[in-house]
Design an enzyme around this catalytic site. Structure first.
Site, PDB file in Angstrom:
ATOM      1  N   TYR A  33       7.021 -22.472   6.764  1.00 26.19           N
ATOM      2  CA  TYR A  33       8.148 -21.744   7.329  1.00 26.19           C
ATOM      3  C   TYR A  33       8.347 -22.091   8.790  1.00 26.19           C
ATOM      4  CZ  TYR A  33       5.139 -18.392   9.846  1.00 26.19           C
ATOM      5  OH  TYR A  33       4.256 -17.809  10.711  1.00 26.19           O
ATOM      6  N   ARG A 100       2.790 -21.729 -13.835  1.00 20.20           N
ATOM      7  CA  ARG A 100       1.657 -21.577 -12.913  1.00 20.20           C
ATOM      8  C   ARG A 100       0.491 -22.500 -13.259  1.00 20.20           C
ATOM      9  NH1 ARG A 100      -3.093 -19.010 -11.724  1.00 20.20           N
ATOM     10  NH2 ARG A 100      -3.272 -18.306  -9.557  1.00 20.20           N
ATOM     11  N   HIS A 102      -2.488 -24.740 -10.623  1.00 24.25           N
ATOM     12  CA  HIS A 102      -2.777 -25.016  -9.211  1.00 24.25           C
ATOM     13  C   HIS A 102      -2.286 -26.392  -8.765  1.00 24.25           C
ATOM     14  CE1 HIS A 102      -5.285 -21.535  -9.869  1.00 24.25           C
ATOM     15  NE2 HIS A 102      -5.542 -21.456  -8.581  1.00 24.25           N
ATOM     16  N   LYS A 148       2.245 -24.758   9.556  1.00 25.18           N
ATOM     17  CA  LYS A 148       2.880 -23.428   9.580  1.00 25.18           C
ATOM     18  C   LYS A 148       3.067 -22.939   8.147  1.00 25.18           C
ATOM     19  CE  LYS A 148       6.097 -20.803  12.436  1.00 25.18           C
ATOM     20  NZ  LYS A 148       5.116 -19.825  12.894  1.00 25.18           N
ATOM     21  N   GLU A 181      -6.090 -18.553  19.115  1.00 27.57           N
ATOM     22  CA  GLU A 181      -4.711 -18.186  19.474  1.00 27.57           C
ATOM     23  C   GLU A 181      -4.476 -16.738  19.071  1.00 27.57           C
ATOM     24  OE1 GLU A 181      -1.834 -20.460  17.155  1.00 27.57           O
ATOM     25  OE2 GLU A 181      -3.157 -20.446  15.421  1.00 27.57           O
TER      26      GLU A 181
HETATM   27  N1  PDD Z   1       4.776 -17.201  14.956  1.00 24.60           N
HETATM   28  N2  PDD Z   1       0.508 -19.324  16.646  1.00 24.60           N
HETATM   29  C1  PDD Z   1       0.773 -18.675  15.509  1.00 24.60           C
HETATM   30  C2  PDD Z   1      -0.332 -18.373  14.565  1.00 24.60           C
HETATM   31  C3  PDD Z   1       2.096 -18.291  15.221  1.00 24.60           C
HETATM   32  O1  PDD Z   1       2.371 -17.661  14.062  1.00 24.60           O
HETATM   33  C4  PDD Z   1       3.119 -18.562  16.155  1.00 24.60           C
HETATM   34  C5  PDD Z   1       4.554 -18.184  15.910  1.00 24.60           C
HETATM   35  C6  PDD Z   1       2.790 -19.237  17.338  1.00 24.60           C
HETATM   36  C7  PDD Z   1       3.818 -19.608  18.369  1.00 24.60           C
HETATM   37  O2  PDD Z   1       4.679 -20.612  17.893  1.00 24.60           O
HETATM   38  P1  PDD Z   1       6.160 -20.737  18.425  1.00 24.60           P
HETATM   39  O3  PDD Z   1       6.071 -20.762  19.900  1.00 24.60           O
HETATM   40  O4  PDD Z   1       6.633 -22.016  17.869  1.00 24.60           O
HETATM   41  O5  PDD Z   1       6.915 -19.534  17.918  1.00 24.60           O
HETATM   42  C8  PDD Z   1       1.470 -19.609  17.552  1.00 24.60           C
HETATM   43  C9  PDD Z   1       6.103 -16.875  14.528  1.00 24.60           C
HETATM   44  C10 PDD Z   1       6.982 -16.394  15.621  1.00 24.60           C
HETATM   45  C11 PDD Z   1       6.021 -15.919  13.346  1.00 24.60           C
HETATM   46  O6  PDD Z   1       5.167 -16.155  12.501  1.00 24.60           O
HETATM   47  O7  PDD Z   1       6.824 -14.985  13.256  1.00 24.60           O
END
Ligand code: PDD
Length: 284
Positions: A33, A100, A102, A148, A181
């Site tokens: 996403y 379904r 894997h 992501k 983070e």
């Molecule tokens: N999240 N680290 C993680 C784990 C994140 O989910 C996000 C962003 C960031 C910062 O990334 P960016 O600057 O590109 O938004 C760092 C989004 C906003 C969310 O999951 O809603």
């Protein structure tokens, strides 16, 4: 006005915007996403977000439903239909619908692309009302946090734990006691040595788009900066802590586990970087 979602080529009222229960995103979390902040009709840091989407897609071997230019058109059309100029754009891409199993399905299904938008207020002019508290928590996520992925259960649990502690974000640390983070943000500190730090990119952190953009502001401001990992201890002793993301912009963390950071007010560096962020937002 009913909200409109984009679902695999169609613009539908949210109530009709459904996906098949055999969608692999629903079954396995087999998808990725992006979240964009749209400001007065423009997508903030859009090149960075589209590049990261492409990267995440490549890392999990997903077919591309359309290129960035076409996606851009769809997003703007969706914003227009929802009459949202300033807000959040959520884009999700999954491996699509299949019985379904894997392993990757064959023949390859059409990836499922869904997009929603919702209004979000413009950032405040000053940081005072924009700070928040955070908690610290062990990072229990997987080993590829650079993707992501829509698998966000540990992040969800961490953010909920923060909420229960009347905080906004959970700042995560690994087994070696080094900060990775936030549960949904990149983390920065200004140490007692006045050096600004954020962890370097590796498989344990998401390459934040806001982080990348703020790095340019750091250079412009001529700040003393090191891209290196820092410990939980260093976090606790920091003069300033702030987070960055598409949803939090640049947000000072003024308390950690209930203890004030520095004097408990947004710091000088956060203020300077926030001002730069706002300037970039307005310049476009
Ligand atoms: N999240 N680290 C993680 C784990 C994140 O989910 C996000 C962003 C960031 C910062 O990334 P960016 O600057 O590109 O938004 C760092 C989004 C906003 C969310 O999951 O809603």
């Amino acid at each position: 006005m009913a909200r409109i979602a984009y679902v695999n080529g169609r613009y539908l009222p949210l109530t009709d915007a459904t996906v098949n229960i055999e969608d692999r995103g629903y079954q396995f979390g087999d998808g990725i996403y992006e979240v964009f902040y749209a400001y007065r009709g423009r997508l903030m840091d859009e090149t960075l977000h589209f590049a990261r989407l492409e990267r995440s897609r490549g890392e999990i071997g997903l077919a591309s439903p359309m290129g960035a230019a076409a996606l851009r058109v769809v997003i703007h059309e969706l914003m227009r239909r929802n009459r949202v100029e300033t807000g959040l754009v959520y884009l999700q891409l999954t491996r699509g619908v299949a019985k379904r199993d894997h392993v990757f399905p064959g023949p390859v299904p059409r990836p499922a692309l869904t997009i929603t938008v919702r209004p979000k207020p413009e950032p405040p002019e000053a940081l005072d009302g924009w700070s928040a508290g955070a908690i610290t928590l062990a990072d229990e996520r997987w080993g590829r946090c650079d993707i992501k992925s829509i698998n966000l259960l540990p992040n969800v649990l961490a953010r909920e734990a923060a909420k229960q502690a009347v905080a906004l974000e959970a700042i995560l640390f690994d087994k070696a006691g080094m900060v990775t983070e936030g549960a949904s943000s990149s983390v920065w500190i200004v140490g007692a040595d006045n050096v600004l730090r954020t962890r370097g990119l590796d498989q344990h952190v998401l390459p934040g788009c806001t982080r990348a953009a703020v790095l340019e502001d750091v250079a412009t401001e001529g700040l003393d900066f090191r891209e290196e990992a820092f410990s939980l201890e260093a976090l606790r002793q920091a003069r300033e802590v702030f987070i960055t993301s598409a949803t939090s912009f640049v947000k000072p963390i003024t308390a950690l586990d209930g203890v004030p950071v520095g004097n408990g007010a947004p710091g000088l560096i956060a203020n300077r970087l926030y001002a730069r962020y706002l300037a970039r937002l307005k310049e476009g």
